[in-house]
Scaffold this active site. Structure first.
Site: not given
Ligand code: URA
Length: 423
Positions: A82, A161, A168, A183, A187
């Site tokens: 990621h 999320d 947010r 967050s 995932k």
């Molecule tokens: N990317 C994400 O997946 N979540 C966040 O909170 C910020 C960047």
């Protein structure tokens, strides 16, 4: 059972939340039993007062449990990557097939771009015929057959999320390390890979502008991974200048194909190989990714990966109908090229979107024809802007004002890989 107001008050007053409070509030919010305004207040309290490592890990676990998790029994070690996002960051495209060609299974459930950083799916959709949406069965079958899949995240993964991130975004609570880390990791954990390598970008084109903030995020991400039993590492990497020469959609695919065919810019090759080496080590596979890249096997895996999702890897890629070249005004050395400015320029040319529902232009983008440290001559092309909408050029040029300089020598730059933090 807790009350939302008690949870909000606890965090407002700087207390840590109990496991039961975290589990309850995340679950109740996902099911609509906690109102948006209550979660907004809690997110702001977390933004202001933080969460410790154990609270953040529990928060992540609760978000993972809000949805389904993939079980990736595909006959090879699974490892994922990621990136926190950067300008010209196309690394997933050469990396996933390279690591698969070395013997791992790489599930890359990706997103679309928003703002100045591009999205992997937007880039791949410039390949004629390629489709981003796959069922869970298709993901598993492709991982078994090809070893790599890049596709849209399925709706069922970490729905808490998705809901919280949207909230947010409109309440000024995105930039909180525990909230960002939970967050991202919710995932990734729901995707089911056993090993994970994070590319945490630092610099003007990154989410985290300073090394201190990027390190804080990297540590939080690794700590959550360890808590969930993952083999996890984070690389801190420089994002003060764009990665490679291409910034956009089809132009980034073309550059990735160059890398897979044994060419491409040195920085893209270096980061691809560094991330591949870390992924393979965390997956317990002994292989030399540089040699596999040079052998052409990674390109073969790329072609199979694209075909498996309906795409034609040999088809010509779209190119923006209109081109505008920015030339050097004098002789000298290019002293800098600001990643954020180039990202905004590409976005304004049509490569990115301002709202989630906006379309993107496959052929739009910026080619950086010179990079910091290169000698340039007056009149030499520095940047090529591509778009289908010529009216967009003025806005892109405005974004690029002051974004580069020409002088006697270029200042020393940080190394591309600044540090590696292992869990
Ligand atoms: N990317 C994400 O997946 N979540 C966040 O909170 C910020 C960047």
């Amino acid at each position: 059972m807790s009350h939302a107001v008690d949870v909000i008050r606890a965090k407002r007053d700087g207390r840590r939340l109990s496991d039961a409070q975290v589990d309850w509030v995340v679950d109740a919010y996902t099911r609509g039993l906690v109102a948006d305004e209550q979660m907004a207040a809690l997110a702001m309290a977390i933004y202001l007062n933080g969460m410790d490592d154990a609270e953040t890990a529990r928060w992540t676990r609760a978000m993972v449990r809000s949805g389904t998790t993939l079980s990736l029994d595909v006959g090879r070690p699974t490892v994922d990557k990621h990136s926190t996002g950067g300008v010209g960051d196309k690394i997933t495209l050469p990396l996933a097939p390279l690591v698969a060609a070395c013997g791992a299974a790489v599930p890359q459930l990706s997103g679309r771009g928003l703002g100045h950083t591009g999205g992997t799916l937007d880039k791949l959709e410039s390949v004629p015929g390629w489709r981003a949406r796959l069922s869970e069965d298709e993901v598993t079958a492709q991982l078994r057959d090809v070893g790599a899949v890049v596709c849209a995240a399925t709706e069922g993964l970490a729905p808490a999320d998705r809901k919280l991130y949207a909230l947010r975004d409109v309440t000024g609570t995105v930039e909180s390390v525990p909230l960002i880390a939970s967050s991202i990791m919710s995932k990734k954990i729901a995707e089911g890979a056993r090993a994970l390598v994070l590319d945490v970008k630092v610099g003007s084109g990154a989410f985290m502008k300073t090394e201190e903030r990027a390190r804080e995020l990297a540590r939080a991400l690794v700590s959550i991974g360890v808590d969930h039993g993952l083999e996890v590492s984070a690389l801190l990497t420089d994002m003060s200048v764009p990665l490679g020469r291409a910034v956009g959609n089809a132009v980034e695919v073309a550059e990735s194909v160059d890398v897979l065919r044994g060419g491409g810019p040195a920085d893209v090759v270096e980061l691809t190989v560094a991330l591949a080496a870390e992924m393979l080590s965390r997956a317990g596979i002994t292989a030399d990714p540089a040699a596999v890249l040079a052998s052409g096997e990674a390109y073969e895996t790329w072609a199979r990966m694209i075909r498996a999702q309906g795409g034609d890897p040999e088809a010509p890629l779209p190119e923006g109908a209109h081109r505008h070249v920015v030339e050097a005004a004098e002789d000298g050395v290019l002293t800098g090229l600001d990643a954020y400015a180039v990202g905004v320029a590409a976005w304004r040319l049509g490569a990115g979107r301002a709202r989630k529902e906006d379309p993107v232009q496959a052929g739009a983008g910026v080619l950086c024809l010179a990079k910091p440290g290169d000698e340039v001559r007056r009149g030499q092309p520095l940047l090529e802007l591509r778009t289908d909408t010529p009216d967009a050029v003025a806005g892109a040029l405005e974004a690029l004002e002051g974004a580069y300089g020409i002088g006697g020598s270029a200042p020393a730059r940080p190394p591309l890989v600044i540090d590696t933090i292992r869990g």
